[in-house]
Design a protein around this motif. Sequence first.
Motif, PDB file in Angstrom:
ATOM      1  N   ARG A 180       0.844  -1.203   0.000  1.00 33.45           N
ATOM      2  CA  ARG A 180       0.000   0.000   0.000  1.00 33.45           C
ATOM      3  C   ARG A 180       0.870   1.240   0.000  1.00 33.45           C
ATOM      4  NH1 ARG A 180      -5.207   0.383   0.497  1.00 33.45           N
ATOM      5  NH2 ARG A 180      -4.869   2.612   0.732  1.00 33.45           N
ATOM      6  N   VAL A 181       0.268   2.311  -0.414  1.00 33.52           N
ATOM      7  CA  VAL A 181       0.929   3.592  -0.313  1.00 33.52           C
ATOM      8  C   VAL A 181       0.800   4.067   1.139  1.00 33.52           C
ATOM      9  CG1 VAL A 181      -1.044   5.078  -0.847  1.00 33.52           C
ATOM     10  CG2 VAL A 181       1.182   5.674  -1.714  1.00 33.52           C
ATOM     11  N   ARG A 182       1.835   4.722   1.645  1.00 34.66           N
ATOM     12  CA  ARG A 182       1.801   5.189   3.042  1.00 34.66           C
ATOM     13  C   ARG A 182       1.928   6.703   3.165  1.00 34.66           C
ATOM     14  NH1 ARG A 182      -0.508   1.129   5.687  1.00 34.66           N
ATOM     15  NH2 ARG A 182       0.378  -0.806   4.946  1.00 34.66           N
ATOM     16  N   GLY A 183       2.355   7.333   2.083  1.00 35.09           N
ATOM     17  CA  GLY A 183       2.511   8.781   2.137  1.00 35.09           C
ATOM     18  C   GLY A 183       3.467   9.231   1.061  1.00 35.09           C
ATOM     19  N   VAL A 184       3.833  10.513   1.118  1.00 37.55           N
ATOM     20  CA  VAL A 184       4.815  11.012   0.156  1.00 37.55           C
ATOM     21  C   VAL A 184       5.896  11.767   0.901  1.00 37.55           C
ATOM     22  CG1 VAL A 184       3.135  11.221  -1.726  1.00 37.55           C
ATOM     23  CG2 VAL A 184       3.657  13.213  -0.306  1.00 37.55           C
ATOM     24  N   ALA A 185       7.082  11.744   0.296  1.00 36.78           N
ATOM     25  CA  ALA A 185       8.191  12.545   0.817  1.00 36.78           C
ATOM     26  C   ALA A 185       8.348  13.758  -0.085  1.00 36.78           C
ATOM     27  CB  ALA A 185       9.468  11.715   0.811  1.00 36.78           C
ATOM     28  N   THR A 186       8.543  14.916   0.537  1.00 35.04           N
ATOM     29  CA  THR A 186       8.790  16.123  -0.256  1.00 35.04           C
ATOM     30  C   THR A 186      10.125  16.722   0.187  1.00 35.04           C
ATOM     31  OG1 THR A 186       7.892  17.812   1.243  1.00 35.04           O
ATOM     32  CG2 THR A 186       6.308  16.607  -0.123  1.00 35.04           C
ATOM     33  N   ASP A 187      10.535  17.758  -0.522  1.00 34.62           N
ATOM     34  CA  ASP A 187      11.767  18.456  -0.131  1.00 34.62           C
ATOM     35  C   ASP A 187      11.565  19.205   1.195  1.00 34.62           C
ATOM     36  OD1 ASP A 187       9.924  20.192  -1.239  1.00 34.62           O
ATOM     37  OD2 ASP A 187      11.419  21.395  -2.325  1.00 34.62           O
ATOM     38  N   ARG A 188      10.340  19.223   1.701  1.00 36.29           N
ATOM     39  CA  ARG A 188      10.096  19.915   2.972  1.00 36.29           C
ATOM     40  C   ARG A 188       9.382  19.011   3.961  1.00 36.29           C
ATOM     41  NH1 ARG A 188       7.835  25.606   0.650  1.00 36.29           N
ATOM     42  NH2 ARG A 188       7.934  26.215   2.829  1.00 36.29           N
ATOM     43  N   PHE A 347      -2.647   4.094  -4.499  1.00 36.75           N
ATOM     44  CA  PHE A 347      -1.974   5.035  -5.404  1.00 36.75           C
ATOM     45  C   PHE A 347      -2.831   5.203  -6.658  1.00 36.75           C
ATOM     46  CE2 PHE A 347       0.987   6.065  -8.878  1.00 36.75           C
ATOM     47  CZ  PHE A 347       1.560   7.206  -8.356  1.00 36.75           C
ATOM     48  N   TRP A 348      -3.261   6.422  -6.903  1.00 32.60           N
ATOM     49  CA  TRP A 348      -4.196   6.704  -7.996  1.00 32.60           C
ATOM     50  C   TRP A 348      -3.558   7.612  -9.035  1.00 32.60           C
ATOM     51  CZ3 TRP A 348      -9.729   5.694  -8.086  1.00 32.60           C
ATOM     52  CH2 TRP A 348     -10.167   4.916  -7.008  1.00 32.60           C
ATOM     53  N   LEU A 349      -4.077   7.498 -10.251  1.00 37.33           N
ATOM     54  CA  LEU A 349      -3.684   8.425 -11.313  1.00 37.33           C
ATOM     55  C   LEU A 349      -4.888   9.254 -11.741  1.00 37.33           C
ATOM     56  CD1 LEU A 349      -1.571   6.334 -13.875  1.00 37.33           C
ATOM     57  CD2 LEU A 349      -0.786   7.605 -11.866  1.00 37.33           C
ATOM     58  N   ALA A 350      -4.634  10.532 -11.990  1.00 30.31           N
ATOM     59  CA  ALA A 350      -5.618  11.396 -12.658  1.00 30.31           C
ATOM     60  C   ALA A 350      -4.793  12.250 -13.610  1.00 30.31           C
ATOM     61  CB  ALA A 350      -6.383  12.246 -11.645  1.00 30.31           C
ATOM     62  N   GLU A 351      -4.434  11.645 -14.738  1.00 28.52           N
ATOM     63  CA  GLU A 351      -3.464  12.272 -15.629  1.00 28.52           C
ATOM     64  C   GLU A 351      -3.873  12.205 -17.090  1.00 28.52           C
ATOM     65  OE1 GLU A 351      -0.006  10.318 -14.191  1.00 28.52           O
ATOM     66  OE2 GLU A 351       0.275  11.890 -12.707  1.00 28.52           O
ATOM     67  N   ALA A 352      -3.145  12.969 -17.906  1.00 32.34           N
ATOM     68  CA  ALA A 352      -3.424  13.053 -19.342  1.00 32.34           C
ATOM     69  C   ALA A 352      -4.858  13.530 -19.566  1.00 32.34           C
ATOM     70  CB  ALA A 352      -3.163  11.723 -20.041  1.00 32.34           C
ATOM     71  N   VAL A 353      -5.245  14.506 -18.781  1.00 35.31           N
ATOM     72  CA  VAL A 353      -6.599  15.063 -18.846  1.00 35.31           C
ATOM     73  C   VAL A 353      -6.494  16.505 -19.361  1.00 35.31           C
ATOM     74  CG1 VAL A 353      -8.606  15.731 -17.478  1.00 35.31           C
ATOM     75  CG2 VAL A 353      -7.333  13.650 -16.888  1.00 35.31           C
ATOM     76  N   TRP A 354      -7.306  16.840 -20.355  1.00 30.31           N
ATOM     77  CA  TRP A 354      -7.345  18.211 -20.857  1.00 30.31           C
ATOM     78  C   TRP A 354      -8.163  19.080 -19.908  1.00 30.31           C
ATOM     79  CZ3 TRP A 354      -7.687  19.212 -26.787  1.00 30.31           C
ATOM     80  CH2 TRP A 354      -6.723  18.457 -27.452  1.00 30.31           C
ATOM     81  N   VAL A 355      -7.978  20.378 -20.029  1.00 31.45           N
ATOM     82  CA  VAL A 355      -8.824  21.326 -19.297  1.00 31.45           C
ATOM     83  C   VAL A 355     -10.292  21.001 -19.601  1.00 31.45           C
ATOM     84  CG1 VAL A 355      -9.479  23.752 -19.093  1.00 31.45           C
ATOM     85  CG2 VAL A 355      -7.053  23.127 -19.378  1.00 31.45           C
ATOM     86  N   THR A 356     -10.546  20.725 -20.867  1.00 32.52           N
ATOM     87  CA  THR A 356     -11.903  20.423 -21.343  1.00 32.52           C
ATOM     88  C   THR A 356     -12.610  19.363 -20.496  1.00 32.52           C
ATOM     89  OG1 THR A 356     -11.175  20.936 -23.585  1.00 32.52           O
ATOM     90  CG2 THR A 356     -13.154  19.569 -23.385  1.00 32.52           C
ATOM     91  N   HIS A 357     -11.848  18.346 -20.102  1.00 31.98           N
ATOM     92  CA  HIS A 357     -12.464  17.206 -19.412  1.00 31.98           C
ATOM     93  C   HIS A 357     -12.165  17.195 -17.925  1.00 31.98           C
ATOM     94  CE1 HIS A 357     -11.332  16.014 -23.622  1.00 31.98           C
ATOM     95  NE2 HIS A 357     -12.634  15.958 -23.644  1.00 31.98           N
ATOM     96  N   SER A 358     -11.502  18.252 -17.442  1.00 35.10           N
ATOM     97  CA  SER A 358     -10.894  18.194 -16.112  1.00 35.10           C
ATOM     98  C   SER A 358     -11.906  17.960 -14.993  1.00 35.10           C
ATOM     99  CB  SER A 358     -10.087  19.467 -15.854  1.00 35.10           C
ATOM    100  OG  SER A 358     -10.889  20.617 -16.037  1.00 35.10           O
ATOM    101  N   ALA A 359     -12.974  18.743 -14.951  1.00 36.23           N
ATOM    102  CA  ALA A 359     -13.903  18.592 -13.828  1.00 36.23           C
ATOM    103  C   ALA A 359     -14.654  17.266 -13.918  1.00 36.23           C
ATOM    104  CB  ALA A 359     -14.879  19.767 -13.784  1.00 36.23           C
ATOM    105  N   GLY A 360     -15.001  16.871 -15.134  1.00 37.75           N
ATOM    106  CA  GLY A 360     -15.704  15.598 -15.306  1.00 37.75           C
ATOM    107  C   GLY A 360     -14.829  14.424 -14.894  1.00 37.75           C
ATOM    108  N   ALA A 361     -13.553  14.478 -15.281  1.00 41.53           N
ATOM    109  CA  ALA A 361     -12.646  13.390 -14.919  1.00 41.53           C
ATOM    110  C   ALA A 361     -12.426  13.377 -13.408  1.00 41.53           C
ATOM    111  CB  ALA A 361     -11.318  13.553 -15.658  1.00 41.53           C
ATOM    112  N   ALA A 362     -12.299  14.572 -12.815  1.00 41.38           N
ATOM    113  CA  ALA A 362     -12.085  14.654 -11.366  1.00 41.38           C
ATOM    114  C   ALA A 362     -13.301  14.114 -10.616  1.00 41.38           C
ATOM    115  CB  ALA A 362     -11.806  16.099 -10.963  1.00 41.38           C
ATOM    116  N   LYS A 363     -14.471  14.444 -11.113  1.00 35.92           N
ATOM    117  CA  LYS A 363     -15.683  13.925 -10.477  1.00 35.92           C
ATOM    118  C   LYS A 363     -15.690  12.397 -10.532  1.00 35.92           C
ATOM    119  CE  LYS A 363     -20.685  13.753 -11.239  1.00 35.92           C
ATOM    120  NZ  LYS A 363     -21.341  13.184 -12.433  1.00 35.92           N
ATOM    121  N   ALA A 364     -15.332  11.850 -11.683  1.00 37.12           N
ATOM    122  CA  ALA A 364     -15.324  10.385 -11.818  1.00 37.12           C
ATOM    123  C   ALA A 364     -14.347   9.767 -10.820  1.00 37.12           C
ATOM    124  CB  ALA A 364     -14.970   9.993 -13.252  1.00 37.12           C
ATOM    125  N   VAL A 365     -13.161  10.346 -10.708  1.00 32.50           N
ATOM    126  CA  VAL A 365     -12.167   9.789  -9.782  1.00 32.50           C
ATOM    127  C   VAL A 365     -12.670   9.905  -8.340  1.00 32.50           C
ATOM    128  CG1 VAL A 365      -9.821  10.046  -8.890  1.00 32.50           C
ATOM    129  CG2 VAL A 365     -10.231  10.150 -11.353  1.00 32.50           C
TER     130      VAL A 365
END
Length: 814
Positions: A180-188, A347-365
């Motif tokens: 499973r994913v447990r989190g992310v590491a950032t530069d901060r 771990f999920w992907l929400a990528e390769a989405v145009w502005v055109t489809h952005s809200a619809g794709a986000a809603k689906a996810v």
Amino acid sequence: HPRVVVIGAGIVGCALADELTSRGWHDVTVLEQGPLFATGGSSSHAPGLVFATNPSPTMTAFANYTVAKFARLDLDDRRCFSAVGGLEVAATRQRLHDLERKRGLARSWGVRAQLVGPDECARMWPMLDSTRIRGGLYTPDDGLADAVRAGEAQARAAMARGAAFLDHHTVVGVERGGGRVRGVATDRGTFPADIVVSAAGFWGPAIGRMAGVEVPLLPMAHQYAYTAPIEGADPPPEPETVRPLLRHQDRDLYFREHGDRIGIGSYAHRPIPVHLEDVAEPGTDASAEMPSKLEFTAADFEPSWRDSVELLPALADSKVEEGFNGIFSFTPDGMPLLGESQRLRGFWLAEAVWVTHSAGAAKAVAEWMTEGRTSTDVHECDMHRFEDAQLTPAYVTDRGKQSFIEVYDVVHPMQPMQHPRPLRTSPFHQRQQEQGAFSLEGGGWERPHWYEANAPLVRPEDEAAVRDAWASRYHSPVVCAEARATREGVALYDMTPLKRLEVSGPGAMAFLQRMTTNQVDRRSGTVAYNLLLDPGGGVRSDLTVARLDDDMFQVAVSSNLDVDWLYTHLPDDGSVVLRETTAGTCCIGVWGPLARDLVQPLSGDDLSHEGFGFFKARRIRVGHVPVLALRVSYVGELGWELYTSADLGLRLWDTLWEAGRGLGAIAAGRGAFNSLRLEKGYRLAGTDMTTEHDPYEAGLGFAVRLDKGDFVGRDAAATAAEREPRRRLGCLTLDDPAHVVMGREPVLVGGRPAGYVTSAAYSTTLGRTIAYAWLPAEAAEPGTDVAVEYFGEPFAATVAAEPLVDPQMARIRR
Ligand code: FAD
């Protein structure tokens, strides 16, 4: 609720935070490497054209939702969307004709669209040289999104519900543990999380590498240029643009206004793939403020400028004042990458989405995460749709470049990819070539569509349907001859690409019972037709389950998505083992009234109807080849699917071929297969029905056993069983034998669009075209007169009782 970290505050990350928090998931942290909200990603400089109509109903639904949502958004009392409308002009006869098809698609998916003449186009765009164009398609609801402000407006709504947006946080690692994913590491510092969503746009593959998940997208540059101010342009005050968005697809160009200047986007140039290592890291230097903007390569734009001046002569006095090569994502099939990784849970992907489809794709996810299903079918966007062989960098690069080239092309629905081919071939490939196979491609496989060697079987009536240039592509009258030969004699079909799995272990039966709709607990040697439902009772797919032994099943599925779905639901106690066997095995469908005459002499096993009944499975020998035989048929004829290991495949083919000589056996392709399956009413999952449909309205209630115990989607299916469907998948025949349609056309009831065609094929048996279509329930009654609109022309059609051929099953059960 789970803690969610979203990587990236572009339009997709912002929309997702909004959609998640509005569903009650408030613990959402969005990490962004750049500043907020002009982050430096693709959304920061997208000109924001929104054209909703798309061959995919899913993409059109995403766009419609985005438009409806953006139209309601404002930021500090300024709108985020201007519904200026869209205008696609046609410079060629072929394009004008295709706009008719596009208008049909719009009508199928419920988008307003209207064909207009050259003068009307010039009225909407006074600069247009109307003598250069033949007409246009006007879509009044399309418009212009301000992606940065629309992102910020959605982010503010999310923050008001508790979401946090952190700028200048670069994700450098994805923490994992226990699959499973447990989190992310950032530069901060690190951010623990139960769910991590990569909404990192074209940086997706880099985030994927941190997570050990392949992200098949190719970052590529696309040119956008601004003219100098246009003399007499008379810039409007607000909204910034008043004229419709303009597309000139014959030259791969689009235009919008920026005050007294014109913005021009081009897909005409050479594909320019970008290596992520070459993209500036934000904050490292001045150019890195906008890492997704590369230097304008003026020479690439020159032909596009000439084409622009030709269409808009007033530009002759202007020039390209500035421009840039902007980076965004291209996938092997041009569709987004959505969903949860099967390799790394959470771990999920929400990528390769145009502005055109952005809200619809986000809603689906967001729906997918919070409810386990989406209200809009997303199988075309699911990140697991690709086969392994389609995930290599070489494939992703080749196909990504091709998606760029095809952005504005007229793409035929059957058009196969050209390269890399051949990629996957069955053991019979060589023999198929000898028979003159004309192959299309699917999932990387070469799939013979017909065989030129069968040309002598063509009869004059096989050319009765009058096909225009569009319907003639990827078609041959040989398809009809092969279909007839299957109904009258016997044919060999290469079924190797049909995906199959071995499901075994002490928990196998219970597992399959839980996943599927039909009774799986049958005697060994029995096959059952089944559905996979989603938790809301929508039809994900269909599959056949052959019980080979108490704890051993062979399951044939439609696509990789089914494999992923089954894997995802495996119990973790090790009681079930799932193994995909497609690649190491092969399959020949031997079908037709003479199938038994062909196979029986080759086998010491009893293949009589009494000895080997319909929907039974047995291990038999065919000549020297041990095979698993399933007495099933997608074409509605007597016969078997014969499975063996790949090493014996050629031998099996040759054995059957030799034995078939005296019977006139032929090899037949997908074209005939598709026609025959429609004659029998066999649905194709993903095309005829999707998760948006319940089994009953799809005509598949017979495969649902509500009384067998619990299974995924059972409760919802039980509810659906009780209600009167509002729509149905109906069977139409076109009245005029000369008429042919292809699928996705609108169906008119009383002259109005009321449904759409899912699959269609010319039927040799009936001498006319069959079309399956979604219809309002009241119009689905046999005998109802409807019309299918093909390139603007209404073709009269009649709803028929189905199946059209052999409803008594006499041909199969004998
Ligand atoms: P982005 O906006 O790129 O957001 C991803 C974010 O992730 C970025 O802000 C980035 O900084 C951040 N990020 C990446 N890696 C990390 C990390 N390691 N840590 C933290 N943050 C990270 N689409 C249309 O619909 N209509 C158009 O007219 C249109 N025209 C376009 C014209 C051009 C020139 C270009 C380049 C694109 C155009 N597009 C258009 C496409 C559209 O811009 C993109 O598809 C869309 O903006 C992608 O949004 P996104 O949120 O996925 O990606």
